[in-house]
Design a protein around this motif. Structure first.
Motif, PDB file in Angstrom:
ATOM      1  N   MET A  93       0.738  -1.242   0.076  1.00 36.26           N
ATOM      2  CA  MET A  93      -0.145  -0.066  -0.077  1.00 36.26           C
ATOM      3  C   MET A  93       0.824   1.174   0.012  1.00 36.26           C
ATOM      4  O   MET A  93       0.453   2.069  -0.576  1.00 36.26           O
ATOM      5  CB  MET A  93      -0.907   0.119   1.337  1.00 36.26           C
ATOM      6  N   VAL A  94       2.032   1.240   0.748  1.00 32.51           N
ATOM      7  CA  VAL A  94       2.698   2.565   0.899  1.00 32.51           C
ATOM      8  C   VAL A  94       3.469   2.725  -0.589  1.00 32.51           C
ATOM      9  O   VAL A  94       3.564   3.810  -1.012  1.00 32.51           O
ATOM     10  CB  VAL A  94       4.005   2.164   1.691  1.00 32.51           C
ATOM     11  N   LYS A  95       3.660   1.534  -1.192  1.00 35.94           N
ATOM     12  CA  LYS A  95       4.469   1.764  -2.506  1.00 35.94           C
ATOM     13  C   LYS A  95       3.516   2.297  -3.392  1.00 35.94           C
ATOM     14  O   LYS A  95       3.988   3.001  -4.282  1.00 35.94           O
ATOM     15  CB  LYS A  95       4.944   0.210  -3.181  1.00 35.94           C
ATOM     16  N   HIS A  96       2.395   2.204  -3.321  1.00 36.77           N
ATOM     17  CA  HIS A  96       1.184   2.364  -4.235  1.00 36.77           C
ATOM     18  C   HIS A  96       0.553   3.867  -3.829  1.00 36.77           C
ATOM     19  O   HIS A  96      -0.577   4.398  -4.703  1.00 36.77           O
ATOM     20  CB  HIS A  96       0.138   1.538  -4.620  1.00 36.77           C
ATOM     21  N   ARG A  97       0.782   4.283  -2.932  1.00 38.08           N
ATOM     22  CA  ARG A  97       0.307   5.679  -2.149  1.00 38.08           C
ATOM     23  C   ARG A  97       0.210   6.850  -3.051  1.00 38.08           C
ATOM     24  O   ARG A  97      -1.018   7.145  -2.951  1.00 38.08           O
ATOM     25  CB  ARG A  97       0.760   6.011  -0.849  1.00 38.08           C
ATOM     26  N   PRO A  98       1.067   7.096  -3.692  1.00 35.01           N
ATOM     27  CA  PRO A  98       1.004   8.271  -4.326  1.00 35.01           C
ATOM     28  C   PRO A  98       0.149   8.286  -5.491  1.00 35.01           C
ATOM     29  O   PRO A  98      -0.808   9.038  -5.995  1.00 35.01           O
ATOM     30  CB  PRO A  98       2.458   8.387  -5.222  1.00 35.01           C
ATOM     31  N   ARG A  99      -0.065   6.959  -6.441  1.00 35.55           N
ATOM     32  CA  ARG A  99      -1.229   6.902  -7.240  1.00 35.55           C
ATOM     33  C   ARG A  99      -2.279   6.632  -6.612  1.00 35.55           C
ATOM     34  O   ARG A  99      -3.398   7.127  -7.478  1.00 35.55           O
ATOM     35  CB  ARG A  99      -0.848   5.446  -7.957  1.00 35.55           C
ATOM     36  N   LEU A 100      -2.748   6.122  -5.706  1.00 33.32           N
ATOM     37  CA  LEU A 100      -4.061   6.001  -4.863  1.00 33.32           C
ATOM     38  C   LEU A 100      -4.466   7.258  -4.437  1.00 33.32           C
ATOM     39  O   LEU A 100      -5.590   7.627  -4.679  1.00 33.32           O
ATOM     40  CB  LEU A 100      -3.676   5.076  -3.625  1.00 33.32           C
ATOM     41  N   GLN A 101      -3.624   8.223  -3.981  1.00 31.93           N
ATOM     42  CA  GLN A 101      -3.821   9.359  -3.356  1.00 31.93           C
ATOM     43  C   GLN A 101      -4.426  10.362  -4.819  1.00 31.93           C
ATOM     44  O   GLN A 101      -5.104  11.199  -4.397  1.00 31.93           O
ATOM     45  CB  GLN A 101      -2.885  10.234  -2.680  1.00 31.93           C
ATOM     46  N   ALA A 102      -3.542  10.113  -5.679  1.00 39.22           N
ATOM     47  CA  ALA A 102      -3.873  11.064  -6.719  1.00 39.22           C
ATOM     48  C   ALA A 102      -5.226  10.623  -7.571  1.00 39.22           C
ATOM     49  O   ALA A 102      -6.132  11.550  -7.908  1.00 39.22           O
ATOM     50  CB  ALA A 102      -2.927  10.787  -8.049  1.00 39.22           C
TER      51      ALA A 102
END
Length: 466
Positions: A93-102
């Protein structure tokens, strides 16, 4: 990790409409029920939002997660209290956080909102404001309404007698409760009351069932000794209600296509003390009405697969485009019509109840109208004159239910009766008289196991444990 695996499992069942969310959570036997319920409940509310985020980021392809597991992880990580686990899932989840937040930010811009809550679909925001009473059906195979009322009174609840109008149900608070004004074996409590851990529920003496869902069996009202068929039976609450009305006398055929649901239903019926049932993992449409085994069936309860559009929290997770939704409703209505036409082919059939948890005319009045046109020997019976919400004209003999008008889930019920040639045309249903709401508790009225004896058993059980 166990929390998220179990939450994903329950969420998957909820979205496949295998049962009520709270019931599925309690049946999971998870150690921290409150934690699991909160996670599944909130994830399900945000289901369509989470699906948009997961789809737009192609998270499933990147992580190999199943959709239900991805939803509970993304919910807790992005919207909830934060992931309660470490290891590979948190790292993922941390790895994909920027894309999820965007993706979340783009969704807010698209919908012109600033908060996560404002992203919720309108029907969920409306449902959040709808506080339905807690309905508890007394299982008269094991006890009586009088004994259950007495049991709750000894626990500190205050019995207010029988309701006389719907506003009585809406004004319940604290430890007060009532007997329902329409169905005499249904008790009504304030909406926040939870009985999943209660002894009476665990012992099968009460069934947690929405009032609208109690209508089909109550109105079909098969007498003891009858041959009855429940065409699409799982999860089994209506089946157990039919058995109670029949007093376990006669034969109750119950069919379902899902083997796992049928297995769970068998457990539910065992707990409810049902003994007159004959379960079959079989397609109702493949049953031969003329076969020696089923040709004597007199009463049928048909509650087929439907859109579920009337169920609070059980709407589709992602609303389909209008054309796709139209095609889906047409397919469902065609299936429902085949089922009802098939039910009306049983040679000794007297009555059939057709019900759905849908609010759509295509699945309700239109199905009944088409079947009556094809089956001239049947007529509609006018149901419960005092019921506040009727079928859409001209089928006002039928019942509809809704959160606003009847304080229940959305529902539809029609009762079709075989016409006897030469008989007087009286389409008014004689109401069931299997029970009456007691004004005061004065003892049992049926030869059943009284709850009072259970108190002693419960005390003995506690002594053994100590």
């Amino acid at each position: 990790m166990a929390l998220y695996l179990k939450a994903a499992e329950v969420l998957d069942k909820v979205e496949r409409k295998e049962g009520a969310l709270k019931t599925l959570v309690y049946e999971s036997k998870f150690q921290n029920i409150k934690q699991l319920y909160a996670l599944v409940c909130e994830t399900q509310k945000f289901s369509s939002v989470l699906q948009d985020i997961i789809t737009s980021t192609k998270l499933l392809k990147q992580t190999k997660l199943r959709m239900s597991l991805a939803k509970v992880l993304v919910y807790d990580f992005m919207i909830g209290q934060g992931l309660k686990c470490g290891g590979s899932w948190k790292a993922m989840m941390v790895k994909h956080r920027p894309r999820l937040q965007a993706a979340l930010a783009r969704l807010k811009v698209k919908k012109k909102v600033s908060s996560n809550q404002d992203l919720l679909p309108a029907y969920i925001q409306q449902a959040s404001e709808t506080q339905l009473p807690r309905y508890v059906r007394v299982n008269t195979l094991k006890t009586t309404v009088e004994d259950v009322i007495d049991y709750f009174k000894r626990e500190g609840f205050s019995y207010q007698g029988r309701a006389t109008r719907l506003t009585d149900l809406h004004s319940l608070a604290g430890n007060t409760f009532l007997c329902d004004l329409h169905i005499p074996d249904v008790l009504v409590f304030p909406h926040k009351k939870d009985f999943h851990d209660h002894f009476l529920y665990q012992a099968g003496h009460v069934i947690l069932q929405d009032k609208a869902s109690c209508l089909p069996a109550y109105l079909l009202n098969p007498p003891p000794g009858a041959l009855v068929l429940d065409a699409c039976a799982a999860p089994g609450n209506k089946t157990s209600h039919l058995a109670a009305i029949m007093r376990n006398k006669g034969k109750l055929f119950a069919f379902d296509l899902d083997a796992k649901r049928l297995s769970n239903m068998s457990t539910l019926l065992l707990r409810a003390g049902v003994t007159c049932q004959q379960l079959a993992h079989q397609d109702f449409l493949q049953i031969d009405p003329e076969s020696p085994q089923y040709s004597g069936v007199e009463y049928i309860l048909l509650d087929p697969s439907c859109s579920g559009s009337g169920m609070v929290w059980l709407h589709d997770s992602s609303p389909a485009p209008p054309e796709e939704e139209k095609n889906r409703l047409q397919a469902l209505a065609a299936f429902q019509q085949r089922c009802l036409n098939h039910a009306l082919r049983f040679p000794r059939l007297q009555r059939v109840v057709y019900s759905t948890c849908s609010i759509h005319k295509q699945e309700n009045e239109e199905v009944v109208t088409a079947c009556l046109k094809d089956n001239q020997g049947y007529r509609l019976v006018s149901l419960l004159p005092s019921w506040p919400e009727r079928g859409l004209p001209p089928l006002t003999q039928c019942l509809r239910a809704s959160t606003s008008k009847t304080l229940t889930h959305g529902f539809f019920v029609a009762l079709l009766e075989r016409q006897v040639p030469g008989a007087e045309d009286d389409s008014q249903l004689e109401l069931p008289t299997t029970a009456e709401c007691p004004k005061s508790v004065s003892g049992s009225v049926m030869e059943v196991v009284p709850v009072s004896t259970l108190t002693k058993k419960k005390k003995r059980s506690k002594k053994k444990q100590s």
